[in-house]
Write a protein that holds these residues in place. Structure first.
Motif, PDB file in Angstrom:
ATOM      1  N   THR A   4       0.829  -1.108  -0.015  1.00  0.00           N
ATOM      2  CA  THR A   4      -0.131   0.195  -0.049  1.00  0.00           C
ATOM      3  C   THR A   4       0.858   1.418   0.061  1.00  0.00           C
ATOM      4  OG1 THR A   4      -1.533  -1.257   1.238  1.00  0.00           O
ATOM      5  CG2 THR A   4      -2.048   0.884   1.100  1.00  0.00           C
ATOM      6  N   LEU A   5       1.999   1.206   0.752  1.00  0.00           N
ATOM      7  CA  LEU A   5       2.822   2.395   0.709  1.00  0.00           C
ATOM      8  C   LEU A   5       3.521   2.622  -0.650  1.00  0.00           C
ATOM      9  CD1 LEU A   5       4.375   4.478   2.580  1.00  0.00           C
ATOM     10  CD2 LEU A   5       6.114   2.846   2.837  1.00  0.00           C
ATOM     11  N   VAL A   6       4.077   1.452  -1.013  1.00  0.00           N
ATOM     12  CA  VAL A   6       4.743   1.580  -2.744  1.00  0.00           C
ATOM     13  C   VAL A   6       3.639   2.168  -3.873  1.00  0.00           C
ATOM     14  CG1 VAL A   6       5.791   0.243  -4.116  1.00  0.00           C
ATOM     15  CG2 VAL A   6       6.529  -0.056  -2.015  1.00  0.00           C
ATOM     16  N   ALA A   7       2.448   1.593  -3.292  1.00  0.00           N
ATOM     17  CA  ALA A   7       1.282   2.019  -4.315  1.00  0.00           C
ATOM     18  C   ALA A   7       1.031   3.716  -4.109  1.00  0.00           C
ATOM     19  CB  ALA A   7       0.174   1.261  -4.230  1.00  0.00           C
ATOM     20  N   CYS A   8       1.049   3.956  -2.964  1.00  0.00           N
ATOM     21  CA  CYS A   8       0.637   5.494  -2.955  1.00  0.00           C
ATOM     22  C   CYS A   8       1.801   6.359  -3.178  1.00  0.00           C
ATOM     23  CB  CYS A   8       0.522   5.648  -1.096  1.00  0.00           C
ATOM     24  SG  CYS A   8      -1.025   5.317  -0.590  1.00  0.00           S
ATOM     25  N   VAL A   9       2.985   5.922  -2.884  1.00  0.00           N
ATOM     26  CA  VAL A   9       4.303   6.653  -3.423  1.00  0.00           C
ATOM     27  C   VAL A   9       4.322   6.520  -5.154  1.00  0.00           C
ATOM     28  CG1 VAL A   9       6.770   6.910  -3.572  1.00  0.00           C
ATOM     29  CG2 VAL A   9       5.522   6.516  -1.693  1.00  0.00           C
ATOM     30  N   SER A  10       4.171   5.641  -5.701  1.00  0.00           N
ATOM     31  CA  SER A  10       3.926   5.242  -7.348  1.00  0.00           C
ATOM     32  C   SER A  10       2.918   6.302  -7.592  1.00  0.00           C
ATOM     33  CB  SER A  10       3.765   3.939  -7.515  1.00  0.00           C
ATOM     34  OG  SER A  10       4.689   3.099  -7.066  1.00  0.00           O
ATOM     35  N   PHE A  11       1.832   6.213  -7.173  1.00  0.00           N
ATOM     36  CA  PHE A  11       0.537   7.329  -7.488  1.00  0.00           C
ATOM     37  C   PHE A  11       1.042   8.481  -7.457  1.00  0.00           C
ATOM     38  CE2 PHE A  11      -3.218   9.531  -7.117  1.00  0.00           C
ATOM     39  CZ  PHE A  11      -3.860   9.509  -8.323  1.00  0.00           C
ATOM     40  N   SER A  12       1.873   9.225  -6.272  1.00  0.00           N
ATOM     41  CA  SER A  12       2.144  10.556  -6.352  1.00  0.00           C
ATOM     42  C   SER A  12       3.110  10.787  -7.259  1.00  0.00           C
ATOM     43  CB  SER A  12       2.563  10.758  -4.784  1.00  0.00           C
ATOM     44  OG  SER A  12       3.681  10.043  -4.741  1.00  0.00           O
ATOM     45  N   THR A  13       3.943  10.009  -7.824  1.00  0.00           N
ATOM     46  CA  THR A  13       5.000  10.177  -8.697  1.00  0.00           C
ATOM     47  C   THR A  13       4.355  10.272 -10.091  1.00  0.00           C
ATOM     48  OG1 THR A  13       5.743   8.003  -8.960  1.00  0.00           O
ATOM     49  CG2 THR A  13       6.837   9.157  -7.529  1.00  0.00           C
ATOM     50  N   ILE A  14       3.323   9.571 -10.273  1.00  0.00           N
ATOM     51  CA  ILE A  14       2.831   9.623 -11.648  1.00  0.00           C
ATOM     52  C   ILE A  14       2.022  10.764 -11.742  1.00  0.00           C
ATOM     53  CG2 ILE A  14       0.606   8.450 -11.546  1.00  0.00           C
ATOM     54  CD1 ILE A  14       1.634   6.429 -13.737  1.00  0.00           C
ATOM     55  N   ALA A  15       1.608  11.334 -10.574  1.00  0.00           N
ATOM     56  CA  ALA A  15       0.597  12.595 -10.522  1.00  0.00           C
ATOM     57  C   ALA A  15       1.311  13.868 -10.658  1.00  0.00           C
ATOM     58  CB  ALA A  15      -0.296  12.401  -9.427  1.00  0.00           C
ATOM     59  N   THR A  16       2.541  13.978 -10.534  1.00  0.00           N
ATOM     60  CA  THR A  16       3.507  15.129 -10.716  1.00  0.00           C
ATOM     61  C   THR A  16       4.372  14.899 -11.457  1.00  0.00           C
ATOM     62  OG1 THR A  16       4.639  14.259  -8.818  1.00  0.00           O
ATOM     63  CG2 THR A  16       2.816  15.580  -8.179  1.00  0.00           C
ATOM     64  N   ALA A  17       4.704  16.126 -12.214  1.00  0.00           N
ATOM     65  CA  ALA A  17       6.140  16.257 -13.040  1.00  0.00           C
ATOM     66  C   ALA A  17       7.316  16.653 -12.251  1.00  0.00           C
ATOM     67  CB  ALA A  17       5.757  17.237 -14.075  1.00  0.00           C
TER      68      ALA A  17
ATOM     69  N   PHE B 217       9.426  -6.415  -6.175  1.00  0.00           N
ATOM     70  CA  PHE B 217      10.640  -6.038  -6.534  1.00  0.00           C
ATOM     71  C   PHE B 217      10.961  -5.376  -7.643  1.00  0.00           C
ATOM     72  CE2 PHE B 217      11.983  -9.793  -3.640  1.00  0.00           C
ATOM     73  CZ  PHE B 217      12.231  -9.018  -2.634  1.00  0.00           C
ATOM     74  N   ILE B 218       9.939  -5.631  -8.699  1.00  0.00           N
ATOM     75  CA  ILE B 218       9.869  -5.005  -9.995  1.00  0.00           C
ATOM     76  C   ILE B 218       9.531  -3.652  -9.617  1.00  0.00           C
ATOM     77  CG2 ILE B 218       8.683  -4.705 -12.056  1.00  0.00           C
ATOM     78  CD1 ILE B 218       8.950  -7.723 -12.408  1.00  0.00           C
ATOM     79  N   SER B 219       8.443  -3.152  -8.939  1.00  0.00           N
ATOM     80  CA  SER B 219       8.060  -2.115  -8.450  1.00  0.00           C
ATOM     81  C   SER B 219       8.750  -1.143  -7.637  1.00  0.00           C
ATOM     82  CB  SER B 219       6.557  -2.195  -7.555  1.00  0.00           C
ATOM     83  OG  SER B 219       6.071  -1.126  -7.234  1.00  0.00           O
ATOM     84  N   ILE B 220       9.446  -1.569  -6.660  1.00  0.00           N
ATOM     85  CA  ILE B 220      10.760  -0.866  -6.045  1.00  0.00           C
ATOM     86  C   ILE B 220      11.757  -0.555  -7.056  1.00  0.00           C
ATOM     87  CG2 ILE B 220      12.326  -1.235  -4.262  1.00  0.00           C
ATOM     88  CD1 ILE B 220      10.373  -2.723  -2.577  1.00  0.00           C
ATOM     89  N   GLY B 221      11.988  -1.480  -7.764  1.00  0.00           N
ATOM     90  CA  GLY B 221      13.241  -0.981  -8.933  1.00  0.00           C
ATOM     91  C   GLY B 221      12.877   0.022  -9.847  1.00  0.00           C
ATOM     92  N   ALA B 222      11.672  -0.241 -10.177  1.00  0.00           N
ATOM     93  CA  ALA B 222      10.893   0.763 -11.174  1.00  0.00           C
ATOM     94  C   ALA B 222      10.854   2.436 -10.477  1.00  0.00           C
ATOM     95  CB  ALA B 222       9.694   0.677 -11.774  1.00  0.00           C
ATOM     96  N   MET B 223      10.614   2.285  -9.028  1.00  0.00           N
ATOM     97  CA  MET B 223      10.475   3.467  -8.435  1.00  0.00           C
ATOM     98  C   MET B 223      11.822   3.947  -8.071  1.00  0.00           C
ATOM     99  SD  MET B 223       7.895   4.032  -5.166  1.00  0.00           S
ATOM    100  CE  MET B 223       9.025   2.763  -3.975  1.00  0.00           C
ATOM    101  N   LEU B 224      12.684   3.357  -7.709  1.00  0.00           N
ATOM    102  CA  LEU B 224      14.321   3.622  -7.775  1.00  0.00           C
ATOM    103  C   LEU B 224      14.766   4.275  -9.029  1.00  0.00           C
ATOM    104  CD1 LEU B 224      16.691   3.822  -6.011  1.00  0.00           C
ATOM    105  CD2 LEU B 224      17.281   1.592  -7.004  1.00  0.00           C
ATOM    106  N   VAL B 225      14.242   3.959 -10.261  1.00  0.00           N
ATOM    107  CA  VAL B 225      14.741   4.363 -11.539  1.00  0.00           C
ATOM    108  C   VAL B 225      13.762   5.720 -11.590  1.00  0.00           C
ATOM    109  CG1 VAL B 225      14.458   4.135 -14.054  1.00  0.00           C
ATOM    110  CG2 VAL B 225      15.276   2.284 -12.836  1.00  0.00           C
ATOM    111  N   CYS B 226      12.747   5.893 -11.245  1.00  0.00           N
ATOM    112  CA  CYS B 226      11.898   7.194 -11.186  1.00  0.00           C
ATOM    113  C   CYS B 226      12.238   8.028 -10.366  1.00  0.00           C
ATOM    114  CB  CYS B 226      10.570   6.806 -10.796  1.00  0.00           C
ATOM    115  SG  CYS B 226       9.401   8.125 -11.136  1.00  0.00           S
ATOM    116  N   PHE B 227      12.897   7.805  -9.183  1.00  0.00           N
ATOM    117  CA  PHE B 227      13.433   8.702  -8.198  1.00  0.00           C
ATOM    118  C   PHE B 227      14.639   9.071  -9.010  1.00  0.00           C
ATOM    119  CE2 PHE B 227      10.633   7.115  -4.573  1.00  0.00           C
ATOM    120  CZ  PHE B 227       9.624   7.792  -4.993  1.00  0.00           C
ATOM    121  N   CYS B 228      15.597   8.154  -9.223  1.00  0.00           N
ATOM    122  CA  CYS B 228      17.067   8.666  -9.682  1.00  0.00           C
ATOM    123  C   CYS B 228      16.834   9.568 -10.885  1.00  0.00           C
ATOM    124  CB  CYS B 228      17.815   7.451 -10.146  1.00  0.00           C
ATOM    125  SG  CYS B 228      18.260   6.824  -8.618  1.00  0.00           S
ATOM    126  N   ASP B 229      15.864   9.142 -11.767  1.00  0.00           N
ATOM    127  CA  ASP B 229      15.623  10.162 -12.923  1.00  0.00           C
ATOM    128  C   ASP B 229      15.043  11.670 -12.598  1.00  0.00           C
ATOM    129  OD1 ASP B 229      15.717  10.558 -15.850  1.00  0.00           O
ATOM    130  OD2 ASP B 229      13.594  10.470 -15.982  1.00  0.00           O
TER     131      ASP B 229
END
Length: 172
Positions: free
Chosen positions: A53-66, A135-147
């Motif tokens: 749930t935490l990762v889903a909330c963070v992922s949703f917030s990254t998709i909603a903001t540029a 693990f795929i979601s955490i990896g994709a979130m890491l790529v998103c944050f690094c970018d």
């Protein structure tokens, strides 16, 4: 001569001295193991559901903001055509999709019947799918944050070689 005598013995169910078949004996002897497995799976699913749930909330917030902002005249992202922004958008979408997938999978594990036959194939497959998606979601979130940090620090990277060339001189 009867039909029973003409067929091989392995075609028929065999009983022991107490009149029980092998499946009944197995269920009785492994009842405690099944209940412990059910408890362990519920504990793991509960704790992973919180993470999901935490990762889903963070992922949703990254998709909603540029990461760098939006143009005032058109409400489009500032770096819309930049390759880094495309990487950010795709990785945040992947993180969101896989985080929702493993949230639903953990909920499916929590609501499963947990019978003895489920431990053979269904529950391990669901757990493996859920952890893989995690693990795929955490990896994709890491790529998103690094970018996103790449966009925020893009001006710093230009002056970084200058910093390293003056650093040894300033230490003396």
């Amino acid at each position: 001569m009867s039909v029973r005598n003409s067929l091989p013995r392995y075609y028929f169910i065999r009983y022991n001295k107490e009149g029980k078949i092998a499946k009944e004996i197995f269920k009785e002897s492994h009842q405690e193991l099944t209940s412990k497995g059910r408890e362990w799976l519920n504990i793991i699913s509960n704790s992973c559901s919180m993470v999901a749930t935490l990762v889903a909330c963070v992922s949703f917030s990254t998709i909603a903001t540029a990461p760098v902002g939006i143009k005032e005249d058109s409400s489009k992202p500032t770096f819309e055509r930049h390759l880094g922004f495309l990487l950010y958008a795709v990785s945040s979408l992947i993180a969101l999709v896989f985080s929702v997938t493993f949230t639903v999978t953990f909920l499916a594990i929590l609501t499963a019947r947990c019978k003895m036959g489920d431990f053979k194939r269904r529950l391990p497959q669901k757990l493996l799918l859920a952890l893989t998606c995690l693990f795929i979601s955490i990896g994709a979130m890491l790529v998103c944050f690094c970018d996103a940090h790449f966009f925020l620090l893009k001006d710093v990277w230009k002056t970084m070689p200058l910093l390293y060339t003056h650093w040894p001189a300033s230490r003396q």
